[in-house]
Structure formats: structure tokens, C-alpha cells
Design an enzyme around this catalytic site. Structure first.
Site, PDB file in Angstrom:
ATOM      1  N   ILE A   2       0.745  -1.318  -0.065  1.00 41.20           N
ATOM      2  CA  ILE A   2      -0.088  -0.199   0.031  1.00 41.20           C
ATOM      3  C   ILE A   2       0.791   1.161  -0.162  1.00 41.20           C
ATOM      4  O   ILE A   2       1.916   1.440   0.882  1.00 41.20           O
ATOM      5  CB  ILE A   2      -0.941  -0.050   1.356  1.00 41.20           C
ATOM      6  N   GLY A   3       0.740   1.945  -0.939  1.00 40.59           N
ATOM      7  CA  GLY A   3       1.783   3.142  -1.168  1.00 40.59           C
ATOM      8  C   GLY A   3       2.807   2.624  -1.878  1.00 40.59           C
ATOM      9  O   GLY A   3       3.932   1.988  -1.599  1.00 40.59           O
ATOM     10  N   HIS A  56       0.255   6.905   6.435  1.00 39.11           N
ATOM     11  CA  HIS A  56       0.759   6.648   7.664  1.00 39.11           C
ATOM     12  C   HIS A  56      -0.051   7.413   8.753  1.00 39.11           C
ATOM     13  O   HIS A  56       0.192   7.595  10.021  1.00 39.11           O
ATOM     14  CB  HIS A  56       2.121   7.196   7.983  1.00 39.11           C
TER      15      HIS A  56
HETATM   16  C1  LIG Z   1       5.996   6.709   1.574  1.00 41.49           C
HETATM   17  S1  LIG Z   1       5.261   6.634  -0.100  1.00 41.49           S
HETATM   18  C2  LIG Z   1       5.379   4.840  -0.544  1.00 41.49           C
HETATM   19  C3  LIG Z   1       6.844   4.556  -0.869  1.00 41.49           C
HETATM   20  C4  LIG Z   1       7.133   3.410  -1.421  1.00 41.49           C
HETATM   21  N1  LIG Z   1       6.375   2.012  -0.836  1.00 41.49           N
HETATM   22  C5  LIG Z   1       8.454   2.961  -1.569  1.00 41.49           C
HETATM   23  O1  LIG Z   1       8.922   2.265  -0.568  1.00 41.49           O
HETATM   24  O2  LIG Z   1       9.268   3.470  -2.421  1.00 41.49           O
HETATM   25  C6  LIG Z   1       3.579   6.900   0.589  1.00 41.49           C
HETATM   26  C7  LIG Z   1       2.761   6.573  -0.908  1.00 41.49           C
HETATM   27  O3  LIG Z   1       1.323   6.259  -0.169  1.00 41.49           O
HETATM   28  C8  LIG Z   1       0.453   6.769  -0.966  1.00 41.49           C
HETATM   29  N2  LIG Z   1      -0.885   6.891  -0.401  1.00 41.49           N
HETATM   30  C9  LIG Z   1      -1.077   7.861   0.704  1.00 41.49           C
HETATM   31  N3  LIG Z   1      -2.167   7.502   0.958  1.00 41.49           N
HETATM   32  C10 LIG Z   1      -2.930   6.558   0.309  1.00 41.49           C
HETATM   33  C11 LIG Z   1      -4.075   5.886   0.256  1.00 41.49           C
HETATM   34  N4  LIG Z   1      -4.995   6.083   1.222  1.00 41.49           N
HETATM   35  N5  LIG Z   1      -4.190   4.681  -0.416  1.00 41.49           N
HETATM   36  C12 LIG Z   1      -3.308   4.296  -1.379  1.00 41.49           C
HETATM   37  N6  LIG Z   1      -1.828   5.153  -1.052  1.00 41.49           N
HETATM   38  C13 LIG Z   1      -1.864   6.038  -0.594  1.00 41.49           C
HETATM   39  C14 LIG Z   1       1.037   8.197  -1.565  1.00 41.49           C
HETATM   40  O4  LIG Z   1       0.490   8.661  -2.899  1.00 41.49           O
HETATM   41  C15 LIG Z   1       2.321   7.888  -1.612  1.00 41.49           C
HETATM   42  O5  LIG Z   1       2.745   7.706  -3.076  1.00 41.49           O
END
Ligand SMILES: C[S@@+](CC[C@H](N)C(=O)[O-])C[C@H]1O[C@@H](n2cnc3c(N)ncnc32)[C@H](O)[C@@H]1O
Length: 338
Positions: A45-46, A117
Site C-alpha cells: 500500500i503506497g 501513515h
Molecule cells: C512513503 S510513499 C511510498 C513509498 C514506496 N512504498 C517506496 O518504498 O518507495 C507513500 C505513498 O502512499 C500513497 N498513499 C497515501 N495515502 C494513500 C491511500 N489512502 N491509499 C493508497 N495510497 C496512498 C501516497 O500517494 C504515496 O505515494
């Protein structure tokens, strides 16, 4: 020799970018070791720039499906030559998005929550996706340090932070020993009331272990029979110090207790708090209706006043028009008589 996840991560100089805290890489190497050579399914997720999905593809060479979900619409542009990787774009907490993910893969062996988060999203994601975790699977929540921050719906000892939620779940592992009639579902549901999600249908009895390390929480899932304390097993014969009685009853008495009563009351307070924004909206809607009715009523009063004045004027002019000829007639009659 198999490269560690850290080696795979650090060696990447092309492909999509990813960033992780160094401690996670060593933690994942240990936690995922038994699965590295298995045909696992992974959900993250993300996704952000998309690189972590490529890391999982390299770390699990026999993986069947690696699915990422991200709310950022730009993620539709992420294209992978590896057919095992796919992306769903949307809010992970939305039921349609869960359905789209489940349509790609019914069961995941590893689920990593590296989304927003925010406590709300973390807890909702757990309610949605823990049911999709396989028996023996691992549910990983990254960046739990955010649960200490107000801007992420957290705070040290804040009772509804994501960390407080997982701490509460640690009690569920030991639910069979509770001298309380409170159920595990009820205990979890207090967070559900706060964050508008339901734990009905979440197999809480399948939570086998919860491990906290710096900023990461890992929840493992096993069939409920593996999560019971089991029977007492004896070994040896000489019990000269303390008599051993393997048949002695040690089950807790399920009864109302002051703490569960307090927890229930707390749940009711939370539910009341949770309904406050809805009630506030309802009050604002009713107030707007009252204001509009008051405006209408003032307009009606002004119109009535205007009509009254018109009626009086009409009455005056009509009576003048009628009395003038009458007086003339009367004077004529008088003159004719005399
Ligand atoms: C910290 S980044 C992810 C980094 C990735 N996992 C990595 O390790 O390179 C967080 C991501 O979560 C996504 N995000 C935030 N809220 C979300 C939601 N409710 N559902 C899905 N994705 C979400 C954001 O768009 C962002 O791209």
C-alpha cells in the site's frame, strides 16, 4: 548465494526509485527469509515512484503476484516489464479499490502498509486487508513513528493512534485469558467507531504475533488453533517440591469487570464523539432552514403590511367616491322637498 534484501535494494542504479529506512532492510531480510524462495504474493500500500515493487520482484524471484496500490493518479504511468507486477490506483481504504485488489489476487503472503501513515488510514487498511492475508502471512506497517505525531492523528499515549490500536491487538492474542466478558471484537471495534470502519469479518482470532521494532509493526497470521495456549504437558516423574496436577482447571472466569465496563463506557463516549461532526452538520442544516424560514416570514409580514396600507387607501378613496354622490343626492332631495 542469495543476496540480502539490503544488497538488492542498495545495488539498484536504474529502474523506478524507492526509499526505505536502513533498519527496515535488515528487518525485512530476517522477517521475509523463510519466504524468499517461495511463490509468494505481495501487496504494498503506497507505491510512490514504483521502485519498491521492483525490489520485491527481485527479492522474491518465485513470486507470483506483486500488487501495488497508490492514491496518486500519476501512478497509472508506472509501467513494468515484469508481468508479475501490477498497480491499482485509488484510495486503499475504498471498498471498490479493495475489490479491485482482491480481483487481482485473492490472498497475499506479505502485505506492507507504506501509505499515508495517518492513524485513520493505517487502521482502516488493517480492517480491509488483514482478511486477505494468507495463513502464515505477514502484515507489515511501516513508519509507525508517525503515530506519535498529532498531524498524523497520533501522539504519545494518544488512545486512538495506530500504535495504540496495535497495542490493543496484543491483548487480543491473549483474549482466552481475559477474566472479562468483553470480546476481542468489541475491544477492536472501539477504534472502528473512531475511524468509521468495521472489524466485523476481520479474523482477529487469527492474529498469531505482533512484533514492534523501531517504527515497524509486524503482525503474523495463523489458524486460530495455533494461537491457543494448548494443554499442559508433563515431563519427568519426581514432583517432590511442588505437586503437579495436569488436570487442574486454570480457565479464567468470564464475568463483568470494572475495566471492561470502563472500556465499554469509553467506547460509547468515542461513538458519541464520532457522531459529533454528523450532528454538527445536522444542526447547521436546520439552522440554515430556520434562517430561510425567518427571511420568508419577514418578507410575508412586509407584504401583509403593504397590502393593509393599500386596502386602507382603497377604502378611503372608495368611501370618498361613494359619499360625495350620496351627499349630492341628499342635498337634491332636500331642495326638491322644500
Ligand atoms: C512513503 S510513499 C511510498 C513509498 C514506496 N512504498 C517506496 O518504498 O518507495 C507513500 C505513498 O502512499 C500513497 N498513499 C497515501 N495515502 C494513500 C491511500 N489512502 N491509499 C493508497 N495510497 C496512498 C501516497 O500517494 C504515496 O505515494
Amino acid at each position: 548465494m542469495t543476496r540480502t534484501i539490503e544488497e538488492i535494494f542498495r545495488a539498484r542504479t536504474d529502474g523506478y526509485a524507492s526509499e526505505k529506512w536502513s533498519s527496515y532492510l535488515t528487518l525485512y531480510n530476517d522477517a521475509f527469509a523463510p519466504m524468499r524462495d517461495r511463490p509468494v504474493n505481495v501487496l504494498e500500500i503506497g507505491v510512490q515512484n514504483g521502485g519498491s515493487l521492483e525490489v520485491w520482484a527481485s527479492s522474491f524471484p518465485k513470486a507470483r503476484k506483486i500488487v501495488g496500490v497508490d492514491v496518486n493518479p500519476k501512478c497509472v504511468d508506472l509501467k513494468y516489464s515484469d508481468p508479475r507486477i501490477s498497480i491499482v490506483v485509488g484510495d486503499a481504504a475504498h471498498p471498490d479499490i479493495k475489490a479491485a485488489i482482491a480481483a487481482k489476487c485473492a490472498e497475499f503472503d506479505i502485505i506492507i502498509d507504506d501509505g499515508s501513515h495517518h492513524s485513520r488510514d493505517v487502521i482502516r487498511a488493517f480492517a480491509h486487508y488483514f482478511p486477505l492475508l494468507s495463513d502464515g502471512g505477514l502484515y507489515v506497517v511501516e513508519d509507525m513513528h508517525a503515530s506519535y505525531w498529532k498531524t498524523f492523528e497520533g501522539g504519545l499515549y494518544y488512545p486512538y493512534s495506530s500504535l495504540a490500536f496495535f497495542k490493543r491487538l496484543t491483548d487480543l492474542i491473549n483474549a482466552e485469558h481475559w477474566e472479562s466478558e468483553l470480546s476481542g471484537l468489541e475491544a477492536a471495534q472501539q477504534f472502528g467507531a473512531q475511524f468509521h470502519c468495521s472489524f466485523d469479518g476481520v479474523p482477529l482470532e487469527n492474529i498469531h504475533s505482533i512484533t514492534f521494532t523501531n517504527s515497524v509493526c509486524i503482525i503474523s497470521k495463523r489458524q486460530s488453533s495455533f494461537n491457543a495456549l494448548g494443554v499442559r504437558v508433563g515431563s519427568g516423574a519426581d514432583d517432590g517440591i511442588t505437586k503437579i496436577d495436569l488436570s487442574a482447571e486454570t480457565r479464567p472466569i468470564k464475568e463483568p469487570d470494572e475495566w471492561s465496563t470502563l472500556a465499554r463506557a469509553e467506547g460509547a463516549v468515542v461513538e458519541a464523539f464520532a457522531s459529533l461532526p454528523r450532528l454538527k452538520g445536522e444542526i447547521e442544516r436546520l439552522q440554515a432552514k430556520i434562517d430561510s424560514l425567518q427571511r420568508q416570514s419577514s418578507a410575508f409580514s412586509a407584504e401583509i403590511e403593504r397590502l393593509k396600507q393599500r386596502l386602507t387607501a382603497l377604502h378611503d378613496s372608495t368611501s370618498w367616491r361613494i359619499t360625495k354622490p350620496l351627499r349630492y343626492l341628499a342635498s337634491l332631495v332636500y331642495r326638491l322637498r322644500s
